[in-house]
Design a protein around this motif. Structure first.
Motif, PDB file in Angstrom:
ATOM      1  N   ALA A 105      -6.952  -4.545  -9.200  1.00 36.92           N
ATOM      2  CA  ALA A 105      -6.458  -3.165  -9.207  1.00 36.92           C
ATOM      3  C   ALA A 105      -4.932  -3.146  -9.245  1.00 36.92           C
ATOM      4  N   LEU A 106      -4.321  -4.024  -8.457  1.00 38.16           N
ATOM      5  CA  LEU A 106      -2.857  -4.088  -8.436  1.00 38.16           C
ATOM      6  C   LEU A 106      -2.320  -4.553  -9.786  1.00 38.16           C
ATOM      7  N   SER A 107      -2.973  -5.562 -10.369  1.00 35.40           N
ATOM      8  CA  SER A 107      -2.544  -6.066 -11.681  1.00 35.40           C
ATOM      9  C   SER A 107      -2.555  -4.952 -12.722  1.00 35.40           C
ATOM     10  N   GLU A 143       0.831  -1.211   0.000  1.00 33.06           N
ATOM     11  CA  GLU A 143       0.000   0.000   0.000  1.00 33.06           C
ATOM     12  C   GLU A 143       0.864   1.259   0.000  1.00 33.06           C
ATOM     13  N   LEU A 149      -5.988  -7.251  -0.240  1.00 33.91           N
ATOM     14  CA  LEU A 149      -5.410  -6.781  -1.491  1.00 33.91           C
ATOM     15  C   LEU A 149      -6.442  -6.848  -2.610  1.00 33.91           C
ATOM     16  N   ASP A 150      -6.612  -5.737  -3.301  1.00 35.65           N
ATOM     17  CA  ASP A 150      -7.462  -5.698  -4.492  1.00 35.65           C
ATOM     18  C   ASP A 150      -6.577  -6.136  -5.665  1.00 35.65           C
ATOM     19  N   ARG A 151      -6.583  -7.442  -5.941  1.00 34.49           N
ATOM     20  CA  ARG A 151      -5.657  -7.997  -6.934  1.00 34.49           C
ATOM     21  C   ARG A 151      -5.868  -7.452  -8.341  1.00 34.49           C
ATOM     22  N   ARG A 171      -2.028  -1.943 -12.246  1.00 35.36           N
ATOM     23  CA  ARG A 171      -0.959  -0.969 -11.973  1.00 35.36           C
ATOM     24  C   ARG A 171       0.426  -1.481 -12.376  1.00 35.36           C
ATOM     25  N   VAL A 231      -4.571   0.101  -3.331  1.00 32.63           N
ATOM     26  CA  VAL A 231      -4.775  -1.287  -3.756  1.00 32.63           C
ATOM     27  C   VAL A 231      -5.100  -2.215  -2.586  1.00 32.63           C
ATOM     28  N   PHE A 242       1.897   1.379  -3.680  1.00 43.21           N
ATOM     29  CA  PHE A 242       0.756   1.427  -4.605  1.00 43.21           C
ATOM     30  C   PHE A 242      -0.504   1.841  -3.840  1.00 43.21           C
TER      31      PHE A 242
END
Length: 201
Positions: free
Chosen positions: A70-72, A54, A66-68, A74, A60, A57
């Protein structure tokens, strides 16, 4: 200190190549297979890891999870951002794998296979006695992942591009297993590789 006969084998391959299928075949033959992706999912549930992600990023981590997707969004297609994420996650995953491996060796296991998608990208090939690469034609790999993960062709290509090219992995491997046919053919190739490298569970 691991006992002398202990063998550490790396298993890797590009996205959609069939690492999970080969890992299952190895387990069916009695081998201990440690899955780096499983450990990564466990690691990214730990509060300290989430805090570190966090910080790099923002946004996320939602509700302590974890918002996977959203992270992907990014990191895939952005090598510098992916490198930042890997710098957080990979050392933690390697530490977990080392603990599991040590426990297996203590229990008398002779060979541990680590299923590591980004083995070469993470620079960890020197940790292994041998590295197995599974590969398949690009179009077949793309179709597998599109069907499996309900992703667009462009999204899968972006993930593939974030990895080391398959041809380079093949050159670095101690053994290459082709996964363009059926599972019977895959099992035959695996048996031949295990015999050549003299690997036993």
């Amino acid at each position: 200190m691991l006992p002398a006969p202990f063998r550490r084998i790396g298993l890797t391959g590009s996205i959609g190549a069939g690492k999970s299928t080969l890992a299952r075949l190895l387990r069916e033959r009695g081998f201990t297979v440690l899955d780096a992706d499983v450990q990564a999912r466990l690691v990214t549930r730990e509060p300290q890891t989430l805090q570190a992600i966090e910080a790099v990023f923002p946004g996320v981590v939602v509700g302590g999870e974890l918002d996977r997707p959203a992270l992907s969004g990014r990191v895939f297609g952005f090598p510098a951002e992916l490198a930042k994420l890997n710098a957080i996650v990979h050392p933690r995953v390697r530490a977990r794998l080392a603990e599991l491996e040590a426990a297996a060796a203590e229990a008398g296991v002779r060979t541990v296979v680590q299923d590591v998608p980004l083995l070469f990208e993470g620079g960890s090939q020197a940790l292994f006695d041998a590295v197995l690469v599974i590969d398949a034609p690009l179009e077949l790999r793309l179709s597998r992942v599109m069907a499996r993960d309900q992703l667009s062709r462009e999204a899968v290509l972006a993930r593939n591009a974030a990895q080391m090219p398959a041809e380079q992995k093949r050159r670095l491997a101690d053994a290459v297993i082709e996964n363009g046919g059926d599972e019977t053919d895959l099992a035959v190739q695996l048996g031949a590789v295990l015999a050549r490298l003299d690997l036993k569970p």
